[in-house]
Design a protein around this motif. Structure first.
Motif, short mmCIF file in Angstrom:
data_model
loop_
_atom_site.label_atom_id
_atom_site.label_comp_id
_atom_site.label_asym_id
_atom_site.label_seq_id
_atom_site.Cartn_x
_atom_site.Cartn_y
_atom_site.Cartn_z
N HIS A 109 0.82 -1.21 0.00
CA HIS A 109 0.00 0.00 0.00
C HIS A 109 0.86 1.26 0.00
O HIS A 109 0.71 2.10 -0.87
CB HIS A 109 -0.94 0.00 1.20
CG HIS A 109 -1.83 1.21 1.24
ND1 HIS A 109 -2.91 1.35 0.41
CD2 HIS A 109 -1.79 2.34 2.00
CE1 HIS A 109 -3.51 2.51 0.65
NE2 HIS A 109 -2.85 3.12 1.61
N SER A 114 -4.13 4.99 4.67
CA SER A 114 -5.56 5.16 4.41
C SER A 114 -6.37 4.25 5.32
O SER A 114 -5.87 3.24 5.83
CB SER A 114 -5.87 4.83 2.95
OG SER A 114 -5.68 3.46 2.69
N SER A 116 -8.74 2.33 4.31
CA SER A 116 -8.92 1.02 3.65
C SER A 116 -7.76 0.10 3.98
O SER A 116 -7.97 -1.09 4.27
CB SER A 116 -9.05 1.21 2.14
OG SER A 116 -7.86 1.74 1.58
N LEU A 120 -8.26 -3.41 6.01
CA LEU A 120 -7.88 -4.67 5.38
C LEU A 120 -6.79 -5.38 6.18
O LEU A 120 -6.80 -6.61 6.32
CB LEU A 120 -7.40 -4.43 3.95
CG LEU A 120 -8.50 -4.04 2.95
CD1 LEU A 120 -7.90 -3.64 1.62
CD2 LEU A 120 -9.49 -5.19 2.76
N ALA A 154 -15.67 -3.44 4.51
CA ALA A 154 -15.49 -1.99 4.53
C ALA A 154 -14.17 -1.60 3.87
O ALA A 154 -14.11 -0.65 3.08
CB ALA A 154 -15.55 -1.48 5.96
N GLY A 155 -13.09 -2.32 4.20
CA GLY A 155 -11.79 -2.00 3.61
C GLY A 155 -11.77 -2.20 2.11
O GLY A 155 -11.22 -1.38 1.36
N THR A 156 -12.38 -3.30 1.63
CA THR A 156 -12.43 -3.55 0.19
C THR A 156 -13.24 -2.48 -0.52
O THR A 156 -12.86 -1.99 -1.59
CB THR A 156 -13.03 -4.94 -0.08
OG1 THR A 156 -12.25 -5.93 0.58
CG2 THR A 156 -13.05 -5.23 -1.58
N LEU A 158 -13.73 0.65 0.37
CA LEU A 158 -12.96 1.89 0.30
C LEU A 158 -11.82 1.79 -0.70
O LEU A 158 -11.48 2.77 -1.39
CB LEU A 158 -12.42 2.25 1.68
CG LEU A 158 -13.44 2.67 2.73
CD1 LEU A 158 -12.78 2.80 4.09
CD2 LEU A 158 -14.08 4.00 2.32
N ALA A 159 -11.21 0.60 -0.82
CA ALA A 159 -10.06 0.44 -1.70
C ALA A 159 -10.43 0.56 -3.17
O ALA A 159 -9.68 1.10 -3.97
CB ALA A 159 -9.39 -0.92 -1.45
#
Length: 567
Positions: A109, A114, A116, A120, A154-156, A158-159
């Motif tokens: 990353h 971030s 996300s 993750l 949620a992380g996916t 946002l990513a």
């Protein structure tokens, strides 16, 4: 110790910490207490070492440490706390997973930190910990599973969500009318596949007019050039970009921005005035990673007056593992002025050394230096796309130019070892100006160069990124005509990035906080090495939309490109 070295040590400490905690967890699961204790102590020391490198990197700039502090720090702290509370297999494995996630956040990353990436990382650590717990005979709490799944979703989300406005497509209002009048030179370049003879065997190539490099274009200041590009059979299309020569935007040769790619059977006519004396080169900008490497390039030299003395252009290139040009020897009478125009047409840095005579670096990237002093037993590093002009007076004894230890030009054979020679720092060479060449900036941009996982395309890719995004998802840099614009360019990756802005030369202000003290350096290609921070500035005096990218062309192809756009 350089920041680049600290970046490497930080990753090494993170890997050792993760390996130590995971090893300790495995040893605990097998009942080997002494090994468990030894590995846990080693992991703790590595974790503390990474805390130290994080502090050092934060002092060098938040760009280098943001995700380590905001995401890696809490993960590492959780690892230490868990291991300290109980040295059971699951807690030690959790510590290993948390430390591994802290490293992966940096590697996959990077910048900027971030939400996300944090979500993750947390979901991944929780998931593999719960699986380990179940495999070791424990019951998996439903609430923990639900939390991990929620963090993952949620992380996916946002990513993959759209970020800032993506790069703007071709804007026709930027097109300028090509130079009018009867041309002084009409040149036709036909791109096509061919074979060339190198090292005693045939090599497949893409070439202009059947030769590598393409025909040299030499002009006198004031000439109007008309160059017709034709494509015989290059299926991916071709264009002509005049590297380092600040043409009007419509003539810059960037497909999808200033023109469409020239497909087989098509042609495009470029017209511009040769009013900028210096050493330049041309190359295709369509599929440039492959096209330039295969041979679609040539030299462009603009001279202020008829040549006096010896004037030699040396475009260094690597074609299918063969180093070009072949070594040439030219007899030069003693006392004759000599100018060697060195051009690096590859995607990586080359090292040059002139043996047998004192010399001056008269110009870099087509711009004359102020007060160049004589140099002896000194090498120069030329970045991808860069050019250096070396001048000297021919002595009665032999002189030779070496590129990466290989003789490429000589007046007579010279046997000299140049590998140990010091390298010239152009920021401290020549005479400084009495006054600043540019006023204070009206607009500032920061470009953080890194690597990261790009999830916005059809398929994930490990991209070369700018500010955490990859082309075409990097927002344009918008400027106004007449402004002074300052770039801060930060390299937090482990690769060298030769930076190249089209349509403008930039003035080097500082490197790693140390101001440039020599002649004003107006560059269009410069190496930003791992851990370095460059500040450069330019005049916004050439309206249009301009490519701004790494000239290690595989890096540009993998996402490290954006656009500078005039409002």
């Amino acid at each position: 110790m350089t920041t680049g070295t600290m970046i490497i040590l930080d990753l090494l400490a993170g890997v050792l910490a993760a390996g130590g905690w995971l090893g300790a967890g495995a040893a605990a699961a097998s009942g080997r207490r002494r090994l468990t204790l030894g590995l846990a102590v080693a992991a703790l020391l590595a974790t503390l070492a990474r805390a130290g490198t994080t502090v050092a990197l934060a002092r060098a700039g938040w760009w280098f440490a943001g995700e380590k502090v905001l995401i890696g720090g809490p993960l590492s702290l959780a690892a230490v706390v868990a291991a300290g509370l109980r040295r059971g297999p699951v807690t030690l494995l959790f510590a290993g997973y948390a430390s591994s996630a802290a490293v992966l956040v940096t590697v996959l990353h990077g910048y900027p930190a971030s939400a996300s990436a944090g979500l993750l990382a947390a979901a991944g650590v929780a998931g593999v910990t719960l699986v380990s717990w179940r495999l070791l005979g424990g019951r998996t709490p439903r609430a923990a599973v639900g939390g991990a799944v929620a963090a993952l979703v949620a992380g996916t989300g946002l990513a993959v969500a759209p970020g800032a406005a993506p790069a703007t497509p071709h804007r026709h209002e930027f097109a300028a009318t090509p130079a009018a009048g009867a041309p002084d030179q009409r040149i036709t370049l036909t791109a096509g596949t061919t074979t060339v003879r190198l090292g005693g065997h045939d090599v497949a190539a893409w070439a202009f007019n059947g030769q590598v490099p393409g025909p040299p274009i030499t002009a006198t200041v004031g000439d109007l050039l008309e160059v017709t590009l034709r494509n015989r059979d290059i299926g991916r299309g071709v264009t002509l970009h005049w590297h380092g020569y600040d043409v009007p935007n419509s003539q810059d040769g960037v497909p999808g921005v200033t023109q469409a790619a020239v497909l087989p059977g098509q042609q495009f006519v470029y017209r511009f005035r040769a009013d900028q004396p210096g050493t330049y080169w041309y190359h295709t900008h369509e599929a440039s990673d492959v096209g330039v490497r295969m041979g679609l390039y040539g030299v462009l030299v603009v001279r202020p007056a008829p040549v006096t003395g010896v004037d030699v252009t040396v475009p260094v290139h690597t074609l299918a593992g063969n180093a070009l040009p072949a070594a040439t020897t030219e007899r030069v009478a003693a006392g004759t002025p000599v100018r060697l125009r060195l051009i690096n047409t590859d995607s990586t840095t080359h090292r040059y050394a002139l043996a047998g005579a004192p010399f001056r670096v008269a110009a870099i990237d087509g711009a004359d230096l102020q007060g160049p002093t004589p140099l002896s037993d000194t090498a120069v590093l030329i970045p991808a796309g860069g050019r250096y002009d070396l001048t000297f007076t021919a002595p009665a004894t032999p002189v030779a130019l070496f590129a990466d230890g290989r003789a490429v030009y000589s007046t007579r054979p010279v046997s000299t070892a140049t590998g140990s020679w010091p390298v010239l720092d152009p920021l401290a060479y020549g005479v400084a100006p009495a006054a600043a060449p540019l006023p204070r900036p009206d607009r500032e941009f920061t470009l953080v160069l890194d690597r990261g996982l790009d999830l916005r395309g059809l398929l994930p890719r490990y991209a070369h990124t700018v500010n955490g995004a990859a082309y075409p998802d990097i927002p344009d840099e918008v400027v106004h005509l007449g402004e002074t614009v300052e770039f801060t360019i930060v390299n937090r990756s482990l690769a060298i990035h030769p930076w190249h802005l089209h349509g403008h030369h930039v003035l080097v202000l500082s490197r790693d906080g140390v101001p440039a003290t020599g002649s004003p350096l107006w560059l269009d290609s410069f190496d930003v090495r791992p851990g370095e921070v460059w500040k450069v500035a330019f005049r916004a005096d050439n309206p249009g939309m301009w490519a701004n990218h790494c000239h290690n062309l595989p890096h540009a192809d993998a996402g490290m490109m954006l656009h500078l756009r005039y409002s």
